[in-house]
Design a protein around this motif. Sequence first.
Motif, PDB file in Angstrom:
ATOM      1  N   ARG A 293      26.627  29.780  40.390  1.00 36.65           N
ATOM      2  CA  ARG A 293      26.006  28.798  40.821  1.00 36.65           C
ATOM      3  C   ARG A 293      26.186  28.944  42.399  1.00 36.65           C
ATOM      4  O   ARG A 293      25.419  28.290  43.065  1.00 36.65           O
ATOM      5  CB  ARG A 293      26.788  27.438  40.436  1.00 36.65           C
ATOM      6  N   VAL A 294      27.146  29.759  42.991  1.00 34.36           N
ATOM      7  CA  VAL A 294      27.405  29.938  44.473  1.00 34.36           C
ATOM      8  C   VAL A 294      27.500  31.580  44.457  1.00 34.36           C
ATOM      9  O   VAL A 294      27.959  32.196  44.002  1.00 34.36           O
ATOM     10  CB  VAL A 294      28.615  29.379  44.872  1.00 34.36           C
ATOM     11  N   HIS A 295      26.274  31.976  45.438  1.00 30.02           N
ATOM     12  CA  HIS A 295      26.433  33.374  45.714  1.00 30.02           C
ATOM     13  C   HIS A 295      27.362  33.651  46.958  1.00 30.02           C
ATOM     14  O   HIS A 295      27.505  32.895  47.860  1.00 30.02           O
ATOM     15  CB  HIS A 295      24.977  33.757  45.902  1.00 30.02           C
ATOM     16  N   ASN A 296      27.936  34.953  46.823  1.00 30.26           N
ATOM     17  CA  ASN A 296      28.807  35.322  47.870  1.00 30.26           C
ATOM     18  C   ASN A 296      30.046  34.371  48.332  1.00 30.26           C
ATOM     19  O   ASN A 296      30.280  34.138  49.555  1.00 30.26           O
ATOM     20  CB  ASN A 296      28.041  35.810  49.380  1.00 30.26           C
ATOM     21  N   SER A 297      30.561  33.761  47.207  1.00 29.76           N
ATOM     22  CA  SER A 297      31.733  33.042  47.415  1.00 29.76           C
ATOM     23  C   SER A 297      33.072  33.599  47.886  1.00 29.76           C
ATOM     24  O   SER A 297      34.047  33.240  48.263  1.00 29.76           O
ATOM     25  CB  SER A 297      31.912  32.234  45.895  1.00 29.76           C
ATOM     26  N   ARG A 298      33.292  35.056  47.497  1.00 33.51           N
ATOM     27  CA  ARG A 298      34.383  35.768  47.738  1.00 33.51           C
ATOM     28  C   ARG A 298      35.511  35.512  46.860  1.00 33.51           C
ATOM     29  O   ARG A 298      36.599  35.486  47.114  1.00 33.51           O
ATOM     30  CB  ARG A 298      34.817  35.821  49.313  1.00 33.51           C
ATOM     31  N   GLU A 299      35.144  34.558  45.930  1.00 34.12           N
ATOM     32  CA  GLU A 299      36.530  34.236  44.915  1.00 34.12           C
ATOM     33  C   GLU A 299      36.773  35.404  44.067  1.00 34.12           C
ATOM     34  O   GLU A 299      35.930  36.139  43.732  1.00 34.12           O
ATOM     35  CB  GLU A 299      35.962  32.664  44.215  1.00 34.12           C
ATOM     36  N   ARG A 300      37.899  35.224  43.552  1.00 35.10           N
ATOM     37  CA  ARG A 300      38.247  36.397  42.716  1.00 35.10           C
ATOM     38  C   ARG A 300      37.978  36.133  41.273  1.00 35.10           C
ATOM     39  O   ARG A 300      37.870  35.239  40.685  1.00 35.10           O
ATOM     40  CB  ARG A 300      39.747  36.560  42.771  1.00 35.10           C
ATOM     41  N   TYR A 301      37.395  37.397  40.669  1.00 34.17           N
ATOM     42  CA  TYR A 301      37.046  37.447  39.198  1.00 34.17           C
ATOM     43  C   TYR A 301      37.354  38.694  38.662  1.00 34.17           C
ATOM     44  O   TYR A 301      37.791  39.750  39.325  1.00 34.17           O
ATOM     45  CB  TYR A 301      35.665  37.097  39.019  1.00 34.17           C
ATOM     46  N   ALA A 302      37.457  38.886  37.275  1.00 32.40           N
ATOM     47  CA  ALA A 302      37.619  40.061  36.676  1.00 32.40           C
ATOM     48  C   ALA A 302      36.329  40.725  36.083  1.00 32.40           C
ATOM     49  O   ALA A 302      35.409  39.821  35.769  1.00 32.40           O
ATOM     50  CB  ALA A 302      38.716  40.004  35.487  1.00 32.40           C
ATOM     51  N   ARG A 303      36.339  41.926  35.798  1.00 32.45           N
ATOM     52  CA  ARG A 303      35.002  42.452  35.191  1.00 32.45           C
ATOM     53  C   ARG A 303      35.106  43.003  33.884  1.00 32.45           C
ATOM     54  O   ARG A 303      36.416  43.538  33.559  1.00 32.45           O
ATOM     55  CB  ARG A 303      34.475  43.676  36.158  1.00 32.45           C
ATOM     56  N   TYR A 304      34.404  42.922  32.937  1.00 30.75           N
ATOM     57  CA  TYR A 304      34.177  43.448  31.791  1.00 30.75           C
ATOM     58  C   TYR A 304      33.994  44.807  31.660  1.00 30.75           C
ATOM     59  O   TYR A 304      34.804  45.379  31.036  1.00 30.75           O
ATOM     60  CB  TYR A 304      33.096  42.797  31.013  1.00 30.75           C
ATOM     61  N   VAL A 305      33.367  45.327  32.648  1.00 31.27           N
ATOM     62  CA  VAL A 305      33.059  46.855  32.782  1.00 31.27           C
ATOM     63  C   VAL A 305      33.499  46.992  34.429  1.00 31.27           C
ATOM     64  O   VAL A 305      32.764  46.319  35.124  1.00 31.27           O
ATOM     65  CB  VAL A 305      31.785  47.481  32.381  1.00 31.27           C
ATOM     66  N   LEU A 306      34.031  47.927  34.794  1.00 35.46           N
ATOM     67  CA  LEU A 306      34.404  48.112  36.052  1.00 35.46           C
ATOM     68  C   LEU A 306      33.378  48.693  36.939  1.00 35.46           C
ATOM     69  O   LEU A 306      32.881  48.096  38.120  1.00 35.46           O
ATOM     70  CB  LEU A 306      35.713  49.223  36.507  1.00 35.46           C
ATOM     71  N   GLU A 307      32.299  49.503  36.602  1.00 32.93           N
ATOM     72  CA  GLU A 307      31.262  49.924  37.280  1.00 32.93           C
ATOM     73  C   GLU A 307      30.262  48.896  37.787  1.00 32.93           C
ATOM     74  O   GLU A 307      30.035  47.845  36.901  1.00 32.93           O
ATOM     75  CB  GLU A 307      30.661  50.852  36.600  1.00 32.93           C
ATOM     76  N   PRO A 308      29.874  48.433  39.139  1.00 33.36           N
ATOM     77  CA  PRO A 308      29.059  47.500  39.410  1.00 33.36           C
ATOM     78  C   PRO A 308      27.676  47.190  38.577  1.00 33.36           C
ATOM     79  O   PRO A 308      27.112  48.425  38.384  1.00 33.36           O
ATOM     80  CB  PRO A 308      28.821  47.839  40.961  1.00 33.36           C
ATOM     81  N   GLY A 309      27.260  46.197  38.114  1.00 32.84           N
ATOM     82  CA  GLY A 309      26.188  46.047  37.483  1.00 32.84           C
ATOM     83  C   GLY A 309      25.970  46.556  36.028  1.00 32.84           C
ATOM     84  O   GLY A 309      25.154  46.299  35.367  1.00 32.84           O
ATOM     85  N   ALA A 310      27.187  46.876  35.429  1.00 30.06           N
ATOM     86  CA  ALA A 310      27.337  47.330  34.234  1.00 30.06           C
ATOM     87  C   ALA A 310      27.785  46.438  33.233  1.00 30.06           C
ATOM     88  O   ALA A 310      29.142  45.770  33.394  1.00 30.06           O
ATOM     89  CB  ALA A 310      28.169  48.581  33.970  1.00 30.06           C
ATOM     90  N   HIS A 311      26.846  45.888  32.391  1.00 28.65           N
ATOM     91  CA  HIS A 311      27.234  44.621  31.415  1.00 28.65           C
ATOM     92  C   HIS A 311      27.961  43.612  32.110  1.00 28.65           C
ATOM     93  O   HIS A 311      28.860  43.045  31.754  1.00 28.65           O
ATOM     94  CB  HIS A 311      28.122  45.378  30.428  1.00 28.65           C
ATOM     95  N   PRO A 312      27.319  43.053  33.234  1.00 31.92           N
ATOM     96  CA  PRO A 312      28.074  41.736  33.982  1.00 31.92           C
ATOM     97  C   PRO A 312      28.062  40.704  33.132  1.00 31.92           C
ATOM     98  O   PRO A 312      28.963  39.847  33.415  1.00 31.92           O
ATOM     99  CB  PRO A 312      27.157  41.739  35.180  1.00 31.92           C
ATOM    100  N   ILE A 313      27.417  40.477  32.055  1.00 36.00           N
ATOM    101  CA  ILE A 313      27.276  39.296  31.328  1.00 36.00           C
ATOM    102  C   ILE A 313      28.848  39.049  30.772  1.00 36.00           C
ATOM    103  O   ILE A 313      29.266  37.805  30.465  1.00 36.00           O
ATOM    104  CB  ILE A 313      26.256  39.397  30.124  1.00 36.00           C
ATOM    105  N   GLY A 314      29.473  40.156  30.621  1.00 39.00           N
ATOM    106  CA  GLY A 314      30.900  39.870  29.984  1.00 39.00           C
ATOM    107  C   GLY A 314      31.919  39.501  31.118  1.00 39.00           C
ATOM    108  O   GLY A 314      33.122  39.230  30.809  1.00 39.00           O
ATOM    109  N   ASP A 315      31.688  39.158  32.254  1.00 42.75           N
ATOM    110  CA  ASP A 315      32.581  38.882  33.360  1.00 42.75           C
ATOM    111  C   ASP A 315      33.148  37.526  33.196  1.00 42.75           C
ATOM    112  O   ASP A 315      34.358  37.259  33.467  1.00 42.75           O
ATOM    113  CB  ASP A 315      32.034  38.894  34.626  1.00 42.75           C
ATOM    114  N   TRP A 316      32.425  36.537  32.638  1.00 42.75           N
ATOM    115  CA  TRP A 316      33.006  35.078  32.526  1.00 42.75           C
ATOM    116  C   TRP A 316      34.350  35.003  31.490  1.00 42.75           C
ATOM    117  O   TRP A 316      35.484  34.923  31.737  1.00 42.75           O
ATOM    118  CB  TRP A 316      32.055  34.254  32.299  1.00 42.75           C
ATOM    119  N   PRO A 317      34.145  35.814  30.161  1.00 42.45           N
ATOM    120  CA  PRO A 317      35.112  35.704  29.213  1.00 42.45           C
ATOM    121  C   PRO A 317      36.277  36.763  30.049  1.00 42.45           C
ATOM    122  O   PRO A 317      37.468  36.328  29.715  1.00 42.45           O
ATOM    123  CB  PRO A 317      34.585  36.272  27.912  1.00 42.45           C
TER     124      PRO A 317
END
Length: 625
Positions: A101-125
């Motif tokens: 909802r907000v781009h370039n927020s700089r808030e912290r999050y975790a990745r489902y897969v470490l590689e940028p752009g790889a399966h980003p849909i899993g980042d929310w869970p």
Amino acid sequence: MYLTHQRGPLHDLPDSPETYDAVLADVVEQALERMTPEGNLEHPDCLDDIGDTSLGITSLLALAWQRTKDPRLPEAVRRSTEFHLRERVFTEDNPGYPNLRVHNSRERYARYVLEPGAHPIGDWPSTVWALLQAVNLLGTADGLLTDEQHDRLVELARGYWRWLTEVTFFNPQEAGNQAIGCVVGGLMLARHLPSAEGESVRTRAMSLYTDEIRAHRVRDRGALLPPEHGGAYDNNYGPISLSFLAQAHRISGEGVVAEDGDALARYIDARLAGSGFDIGGPRYSEQHSAFESVLGLRYFSRRIGADIGRYAGDSRWARHAVGADGGVDGHFAFMLVWQIQDATRWHRTPRTEPACHQLRAGTVTVSFDDRMTPTVIEAGGSVLVAGAVDRQHGFGPVTDGFLLCRPMGAVRVRDHRFGDLAAKLVSKPVVGRDHVLRHLQSLYVTDGTRLWMTVVVERLGGERYLLAGMPYVVAEGDRFRRTGELPPVAAAGDLRLTHPPADSPDSFDARHEVTQQQVAFELALDPRGYGNPDEGWSHVMTTTALEAGPAPGAPEDLDVFAVRYGPEAAEPLSVECERSPDGLTVRTDAFTAVLGEPDAHGEPELTLVRGALPCRWKSPNPTDG
């Protein structure tokens, strides 16, 4: 072949303090041997679902230190915490992530897969899981972290919470377990914040639960359930949601959370066969979870007084997540922490009061769907599921290829127990291809070892038989062996087991070494991991089917079908059906039942006789399905 993921009742897992200490001791030894110089505790083969794993093992080490004061652990906790804070926290938007909802927020999050752009849909869970690992560590690492690490970890958890609730759309996968887990993370985070801020986060968490989860519950089998991947209940994730509800209630004491957990627990109880087998779901139709579900099943088994711990879990993940080599993986480690901290003991005996969508006694279970059509029948160790004919799924009379089980009006249910007999009478109006309205009555009676199913309907034309299910598995110890063989069953009329012709499209031949879930994913609109197996399975045209012909000697205006499931299948089944002043009398060698005329409210009467002891029973609160 055996089902891969259903490997024995979860309440059979030892859960004494000594057992948990041994589990933690094993985790400690694996972790200390695995830790890299940088402090990484991730399984070396882990590629996806990686965002919370190292921190999860760190939280287990902190819990082990609380219980043992092992002098090796403080340094390991500090080093591995530092690794997560330094290497596993992301602030740049993941390329391709669609739910911001907000781009370039700089808030912290975790990745489902470490590689940028790889399966980003899993980042929310993955961010939900990382938040839960972080707040668990804050609650167990007192005296282990430096003050600076503690403050950075609190700020990290704040960032995770803001990213989940402000930067992204909430619950973008419509997955109840993820959404409830996020609420739990907020409730637990609130306890580590200054009072005013903590109360604000707590209030926000409960408003999300009320407005974004509870308000969108889905009705199935008479229960309102948190939506799971677009459906009402999933065999893998449903019990995990129950664990999150248990933790939410433990943390908050909110009555509404307990109420919803009770409803989900009773629903699970009504679904499960006595062996713990179940099938169906919009994400995984027969894959079962394990340690992730122990807390919820145990906590609510005690609250509702039912043995829902019979749920057959995947014992390979009995204590924690593991890699392919059996080595510990920290994914979802918070669930192990919570079940160790919770002192609730299992309730191990079945509920005795009738449930609308289940008939259960001894080793016999019939589970019913929303239309009061059986979905699972278990007797004599054999499990049958709904069969299919011409893309119509269920149990019921078939006339010229048309299955009569879909109600065209109110469904009425009578339950009755007398002595060692338990009975359920289901009455529903049905319409066939001829557009004639018929009244279908299905009587289920069990003595705890055998099940009699008698189906009565106005006379049908053409070729007719009772679709009495598809043999699917046989319980062997803690495992379920796939089968396509004739189960132990007898019929009053002709009995046959049929299979789809070879190379039939969209068919399921139970003799083949394939599971329902595999075929369901193949026929789903979207690929595995995204597709809905329930929807996919609905495209199956034909299946292996147990077919029973009409019983001889029925009144000339009726068709009567009768089968008996369970032991003594070699003994012939004799069923007499005749009209009497009280209604329609169904007589077998084990019981006599009278299906009476409807009362003033349209509810059918049921009289059951065992030997010389008659018992007329009328429910004070009739149940409409």
